[in-house]
Design a protein around this motif. Structure first.
Motif, PDB file in Angstrom:
ATOM      1  N   UNK A  54       0.845  -1.195   0.000  1.00  0.00           N
ATOM      2  CA  UNK A  54       0.000   0.000   0.000  1.00  0.00           C
ATOM      3  C   UNK A  54       0.880   1.244   0.000  1.00  0.00           C
ATOM      4  N   UNK A  55       0.340   2.316  -0.559  1.00  0.00           N
ATOM      5  CA  UNK A  55       1.056   3.581  -0.631  1.00  0.00           C
ATOM      6  C   UNK A  55       0.039   4.706  -0.455  1.00  0.00           C
ATOM      7  N   UNK A  56       0.421   5.739   0.255  1.00  0.00           N
ATOM      8  CA  UNK A  56      -0.491   6.871   0.446  1.00  0.00           C
ATOM      9  C   UNK A  56       0.293   8.171   0.464  1.00  0.00           C
ATOM     10  N   UNK A  57      -0.401   9.238   0.094  1.00  0.00           N
ATOM     11  CA  UNK A  57       0.162  10.587   0.100  1.00  0.00           C
ATOM     12  C   UNK A  57      -0.808  11.496   0.838  1.00  0.00           C
ATOM     13  N   UNK A  58      -0.274  12.318   1.747  1.00  0.00           N
ATOM     14  CA  UNK A  58      -1.105  13.217   2.552  1.00  0.00           C
ATOM     15  C   UNK A  58      -0.537  14.629   2.496  1.00  0.00           C
ATOM     16  N   UNK A  59      -1.429  15.598   2.334  1.00  0.00           N
ATOM     17  CA  UNK A  59      -1.074  17.011   2.444  1.00  0.00           C
ATOM     18  C   UNK A  59      -1.804  17.585   3.647  1.00  0.00           C
ATOM     19  N   UNK A  60      -1.077  18.315   4.482  1.00  0.00           N
ATOM     20  CA  UNK A  60      -1.649  18.794   5.744  1.00  0.00           C
ATOM     21  C   UNK A  60      -1.270  20.246   5.973  1.00  0.00           C
ATOM     22  N   UNK A  61      -2.249  21.057   6.348  1.00  0.00           N
ATOM     23  CA  UNK A  61      -2.002  22.442   6.734  1.00  0.00           C
ATOM     24  C   UNK A  61      -2.440  22.608   8.177  1.00  0.00           C
ATOM     25  N   UNK A  62      -1.591  23.249   8.984  1.00  0.00           N
ATOM     26  CA  UNK A  62      -1.907  23.345  10.405  1.00  0.00           C
ATOM     27  C   UNK A  62      -1.285  24.559  11.052  1.00  0.00           C
ATOM     28  N   UNK A  63      -1.724  24.851  12.268  1.00  0.00           N
ATOM     29  CA  UNK A  63      -1.206  25.994  13.015  1.00  0.00           C
ATOM     30  C   UNK A  63      -0.946  25.602  14.458  1.00  0.00           C
ATOM     31  N   UNK A  64       0.078  26.189  15.036  1.00  0.00           N
ATOM     32  CA  UNK A  64       0.327  26.121  16.472  1.00  0.00           C
ATOM     33  C   UNK A  64       0.010  27.485  17.070  1.00  0.00           C
ATOM     34  N   UNK A  65       0.087  27.590  18.395  1.00  0.00           N
ATOM     35  CA  UNK A  65      -0.123  28.865  19.057  1.00  0.00           C
ATOM     36  C   UNK A  65      -1.571  29.113  19.431  1.00  0.00           C
ATOM     37  N   UNK A  66      -1.888  30.350  19.743  1.00  0.00           N
ATOM     38  CA  UNK A  66      -3.229  30.707  20.198  1.00  0.00           C
ATOM     39  C   UNK A  66      -4.306  30.360  19.181  1.00  0.00           C
ATOM     40  N   UNK A  67      -3.981  30.452  17.899  1.00  0.00           N
ATOM     41  CA  UNK A  67      -4.972  30.151  16.858  1.00  0.00           C
ATOM     42  C   UNK A  67      -5.390  28.690  16.878  1.00  0.00           C
ATOM     43  N   UNK A  68      -4.621  27.829  17.509  1.00  0.00           N
ATOM     44  CA  UNK A  68      -4.971  26.407  17.587  1.00  0.00           C
ATOM     45  C   UNK A  68      -5.984  26.113  18.679  1.00  0.00           C
ATOM     46  N   UNK A  69      -6.347  27.122  19.496  1.00  0.00           N
ATOM     47  CA  UNK A  69      -7.458  27.048  20.452  1.00  0.00           C
ATOM     48  C   UNK A  69      -7.250  26.012  21.554  1.00  0.00           C
ATOM     49  N   UNK A  70      -6.015  25.775  21.924  1.00  0.00           N
ATOM     50  CA  UNK A  70      -5.739  24.786  22.954  1.00  0.00           C
ATOM     51  C   UNK A  70      -6.244  25.194  24.329  1.00  0.00           C
ATOM     52  N   UNK A  71      -5.975  26.442  24.726  1.00  0.00           N
ATOM     53  CA  UNK A  71      -6.397  26.911  26.045  1.00  0.00           C
ATOM     54  C   UNK A  71      -7.913  26.834  26.194  1.00  0.00           C
ATOM     55  N   UNK A  72      -8.641  27.318  25.180  1.00  0.00           N
ATOM     56  CA  UNK A  72     -10.102  27.322  25.250  1.00  0.00           C
ATOM     57  C   UNK A  72     -10.661  25.906  25.354  1.00  0.00           C
ATOM     58  N   UNK A  73     -10.101  25.008  24.575  1.00  0.00           N
ATOM     59  CA  UNK A  73     -10.598  23.637  24.571  1.00  0.00           C
ATOM     60  C   UNK A  73     -10.303  22.944  25.893  1.00  0.00           C
ATOM     61  N   UNK A  74      -9.101  23.121  26.419  1.00  0.00           N
ATOM     62  CA  UNK A  74      -8.757  22.460  27.683  1.00  0.00           C
ATOM     63  C   UNK A  74      -9.546  23.039  28.849  1.00  0.00           C
ATOM     64  N   UNK A  75      -9.730  24.344  28.866  1.00  0.00           N
ATOM     65  CA  UNK A  75     -10.546  24.946  29.919  1.00  0.00           C
ATOM     66  C   UNK A  75     -11.972  24.424  29.870  1.00  0.00           C
ATOM     67  N   UNK A  76     -12.532  24.290  28.662  1.00  0.00           N
ATOM     68  CA  UNK A  76     -13.887  23.776  28.510  1.00  0.00           C
ATOM     69  C   UNK A  76     -14.028  22.356  29.028  1.00  0.00           C
ATOM     70  N   UNK A  77     -13.040  21.503  28.744  1.00  0.00           N
ATOM     71  CA  UNK A  77     -13.071  20.118  29.227  1.00  0.00           C
ATOM     72  C   UNK A  77     -13.014  20.079  30.748  1.00  0.00           C
ATOM     73  N   UNK A  78     -12.121  20.845  31.325  1.00  0.00           N
ATOM     74  CA  UNK A  78     -11.949  20.815  32.781  1.00  0.00           C
ATOM     75  C   UNK A  78     -13.180  21.363  33.506  1.00  0.00           C
ATOM     76  N   UNK A  79     -13.822  22.364  32.936  1.00  0.00           N
ATOM     77  CA  UNK A  79     -15.048  22.880  33.551  1.00  0.00           C
ATOM     78  C   UNK A  79     -16.194  21.887  33.409  1.00  0.00           C
ATOM     79  N   UNK A  80     -16.304  21.257  32.232  1.00  0.00           N
ATOM     80  CA  UNK A  80     -17.396  20.304  31.995  1.00  0.00           C
ATOM     81  C   UNK A  80     -17.314  19.101  32.930  1.00  0.00           C
ATOM     82  N   UNK A  81     -16.087  18.642  33.212  1.00  0.00           N
ATOM     83  CA  UNK A  81     -15.909  17.456  34.052  1.00  0.00           C
ATOM     84  C   UNK A  81     -15.494  17.809  35.482  1.00  0.00           C
TER      85      UNK A  81
END
Length: 320
Positions: free
Chosen positions: A123-150
């Motif tokens: 098997x063979x595959x090719x993947x193209x990926x575009x991504x961002x790190x930093x505040x635009x990746x919404x890590x703080x918001x997502x983690x805060x939401x999880x911790x508040x929900x649980x």
């Protein structure tokens, strides 16, 4: 009398058409698959938010046109994925910058892949990926939401996260069957993965061992190939697997920050160039449904990290 017979005959014909249509629907073979996966160290019941602490992925896959297959090709699928990976230091409750033993960031991305599977079980595959790190990746918001929900503890430390940076990567994967026993319940496969880009650059080599009720690699949950271009039925699968992986890290933006930024963030690290991963799991698939459960542990991504890391992963797929 003739009129009555005509009406009866007409009713029978309509009934036959409805029945035939129902049979066709019953014989429908799926052409699309939806997949969901979540990685989290909490699945190990260790009550920690450490290093790669959460990953959430949504994926859709579709079969290609069967007329496009070459003579030696068994299957062809393309897919789209959107996902987020979240990285903490050794804890999600960081009070001082000196505690940051691994850069804090999230990685938000969109990827498109194209996979080809051959009758020889290569098997063979090719993947193209575009991504961002930093505040635009919404890590703080997502983690805060999880911790508040649980109702978990308050998080701290996101003020030390990496700066915003976009990047694009290209990945090529090649693999295939190396050995299968005569009883068809054990096999060994292998794959090589190479990534080149602004977020991630590296090369991996990974053998794989499956034990149980297994299918060929061109129609298996193990290689994400249960969807079939030609609409053939696929047998049930239930197996254990072990996949070690040796990864060479050329560049990792989640550790080193954006490649072209001068100010990459308050804390960055040079990665360990070689990282060992070990993945153990179980996979089940029957008809339209697929399920998997796995455990992953690996060596330190940065030489100075306080701990090695491990996490669990659960996923499901549905074909229609």
């Amino acid at each position: 009398m003739t009129s009555a017979l005509y009406r009866i005959g007409k009713a029978c014909m309509v009934s036959a058409l409805i029945f035939g249509h129902a049979v066709c629907l019953a014989q429908h073979r799926p052409r699309t698959e939806f997949n969901f996966r979540n990685d989290n160290d909490l699945y190990l019941f260790n009550k920690q938010d450490q290093y790669y602490t959460n990953g959430i992925f949504f994926n859709i896959r579709k079969t290609a046109d069967s007329t496009e297959l070459s003579a030696n090709e068994a299957n062809r699928i393309w897919g789209l994925t959107i996902g987020q990976k979240m990285y903490n230091a050794y804890t999600a409750n960081i009070r001082y910058i000196e505690e940051v033993d691994r850069p804090i960031t999230a990685y938000l991305f969109f990827a498109a892949d194209f996979d080809r599977y051959f009758k020889s079980e290569r098997f063979v595959s090719v993947t193209t990926e575009i991504g961002t790190i930093g505040q635009r990746a919404l890590g703080k918001q997502f983690q805060e939401g999880i911790h508040k929900a649980f109702r978990l503890y308050d998080i701290a430390g996101w003020q030390y996260q990496l700066k915003n940076a976009f990047g694009i990567d290209a990945t090529a994967r090649y693999g295939g069957l190396l050995y299968r026993n005569r009883g068809q319940w054990f096999d060994i496969s292998g794959q090589v993965v190479a990534t080149l880009g602004f977020n991630h650059t590296g090369v991996s080599i990974a053998p794989g061992f499956r034990f149980g009720r297994i299918n060929p690699l061109h129609r298996s949950i193990y290689t994400s190939s249960r969807l079939q271009v030609q609409g053939k039925a696929v047998a049930k699968e239930l197996f254990l697997y072990y996949r070690p992986r040796l990864h060479f890290v050329g560049y990792d933006a989640t550790l080193q920050g954006g490649m072209f930024l001068r100010d990459k963030g308050p804390v960055t690290y040079v990665p360990a160039r070689w990282v060992w991963y070990h993945q153990v799991g179980i996979m089940y698939a029957k008809n339209a449904l697929s399920l998997h459960l796995q455990y992953i542990f690996y060596s330190r991504e940065v030489p100075g990290m306080f701990f090695r890391h491990r996490y669990g992963s659960v996923g499901m797929g549905y074909r229609f």
